[in-house]
Design an enzyme around this catalytic site. Structure first.
Site: not given
Ligand code: RFL
Ligand code: PHB
Length: 393
Positions: A75, A204, A296, A300, A388
């Site tokens: 993108h 957005y 989100p 990041k 971004y």
């Molecule tokens: P995770 O992915 O939460 O993984 C942590 C792991 O630890 C396990 N765990 C345990 N294991 C053993 N013993 C325990 N007691 C434990 N407790 C927990 C969990 O089961 C899990 O497997 O953390 P990590 O690896 O630091 O990764 C971070 C990312 O997952 C998170 O920052 C992103 O998903 C955030 N996020 C986005 N980030 C982006 O860079 N670009 C995006 O477009 C973006 N969109 C988003 C997002 C997060 C979202 N939500 C649901 C919070 C969109 C959404 C809606």
């Molecule tokens: C997504 O596709 O899940 C997404 C994209 C951009 C964002 C957050 C989430 O800023």
């Protein structure tokens, strides 16, 4: 009790833990990952979608870039929809050729798990009651229960990659830990659906009804979000209502572009900004969501997990190759410097694009003016684009 010896014990098989293990393995450093959930749960967790160039480069260097390069969608820009006008922010032109890649976090996780298992990596699912011990000594330990038996992993270092709710951050003494937090008065209701994207890039949208984001996972699957109350009950949001609301939050001339389709995932995410300092205590290092959460809106979270892993893996490699502790000593400070910049950007995007309600009239006007300024000033747009696509590691 079964005991295993390893160099780095990793808690959590999310993107942070898996990527760290993969990079360390390439450098000949042994790891054991302990994950609380089962494999299908970890692979199915729907989250991020936008990868910065630095994250993509790290995946490639770790030997897991092949499918990402084949299937990831490049993108070169994003759209902002404001007051019925859609404006493109040309990321590539404004940043001297940089872009982002749309590739689901589920796919990142699947690729990393497959690579770990193919390399014979020690990756253990269904670990109950993972507990940290002796983190201030040079032989920290992890214990956990699997099935009916208790197990122990003795290591040189522990990487706390266990997300926001894991035990690692709690292992820092309260007297040392400082927490910075902001909870927003809204969440995002997100859907995954079988439908073509609304436009060629993400949209957005700032709208009087609330923020909306029109994203995608492929040319056949969309990921859309609408701003909602944090305690929204999904029962109140049948698919038709979600589609209607998504349509209403587009500019009138764009509304016909929204195509509906079968919704196969729907969830509500509360929004917060959170930073825990420091990210090191003795031989325990926090990485990813274990240490920080961003709303989100700036895309990041996953990318910050990747930059933490970059700094931490480099520090550990220098320790084992050169007996140098310099990288370990500066890890927390170095990682936090980048984290706070991403926090600022995520907070700023969130503040500018969401509806904070009628009580906030003055702020609403100021935010509207700020967005109008950004979209009319090349300097401001360049700053947005630079953040971004991702600040350098
Ligand atoms: P995770 O992915 O939460 O993984 C942590 C792991 O630890 C396990 N765990 C345990 N294991 C053993 N013993 C325990 N007691 C434990 N407790 C927990 C969990 O089961 C899990 O497997 O953390 P990590 O690896 O630091 O990764 C971070 C990312 O997952 C998170 O920052 C992103 O998903 C955030 N996020 C986005 N980030 C982006 O860079 N670009 C995006 O477009 C973006 N969109 C988003 C997002 C997060 C979202 N939500 C649901 C919070 C969109 C959404 C809606
Ligand atoms: C997504 O596709 O899940 C997404 C994209 C951009 C964002 C957050 C989430 O800023």
């Amino acid at each position: 009790m079964g005991t295993t010896r390893t160099q780095v014990g990793i808690i959590g098989a999310g993107p942070a833990g898996l990527l760290l293990a993969q990079i360390l393995d390439k450098a000949g450093i042994s790891t054991v990952i302990l994950e609380r959930r089962d494999r299908s749960y970890v692979e199915g967790r729907i989250r991020a979608g936008v990868l910065e160039q630095g994250t993509v480069d790290l995946m490639r260097a770790a030997g897991v870039g092949e499918r990402l390069d084949r299937e990831g969608l490049i993108h070169k820009g994003i759209y902002f929809s404001v007051d019925d006008v859609r404006t493109q922010i040309d990321l590539e032109e404004l940043t001297g050729g940089r872009h982002v890649v749309v590739y689901g976090q589920t796919e990142v996780t699947k690729d990393l798990i497959a690579a770990r298992l193919a390399a014979g990596g020690d990756l253990r699912f269904d670990c109950v009651d993972v507990t940290l011990h002796d983190v201030e000594s040079d032989k920290p330990r992890l214990t956990y229960v699997s099935g009916d038996s208790e197990h122990e992993v003795v290591c040189d270092f522990i990487a706390g990659c266990d997300g926001f709710h894991g035990p690692s951050r709690q292992a820092l003494p309260a007297s040392l830990l400082k927490v910075y937090e902001r909870v927003y008065p809204f969440g995002w209701l997100g859907i995954l659906a079988q439908a073509p994207p609304v436009a060629d890039e993400l949209i957005y949208s700032r709208h009087p009804r609330g923020f909306a984001l029109y994203s995608m996972r492929s040319m056949k699957v969309v990921r859309h979000y609408i701003q909602c109350l944090p305690d929204t009950d999904l029962e109140d949001w049948p698919d038709d209502r979600v589609w209607d609301e998504l349509r209403l939050r587009l500019a009138p001339q764009d509304q016909h572009l929204l195509q509906t389709g079968k919704v196969f995932e729907k969830s509500v995410t509360p929004m917060r900004s959170f930073v825990a300092e420091p990210m090191r205590f003795g031989r325990l290092f926090l990485a990813g969501d274990a240490g920080h959460i961003v709303p989100p809106t700036g895309a990041k979270g996953l990318n910050l997990a990747a930059s933490d892993v970059h700094y931490l893996s480099r520090a550990l490699m220098a320790f084992y190759a050169e007996n140098s502790e310099a990288g370990l000593d500066t890890y927390s400070e170095t990682a936090l410097a980048r984290i706070w910049k991403a926090q600022r950007f995520s907070w700023w995007m969130t503040s500018m694009l969401h509806n904070f309600g009628p009580a906030d009239d003055f702020d609403t006007r100021v935010r509207g003016a700020e967005l109008a300024y950004v979209l009319s000033s090349r300097a401001a747009m360049t700053s947005l684009a630079e953040n971004y696509v991702g600040l350098p590691f």
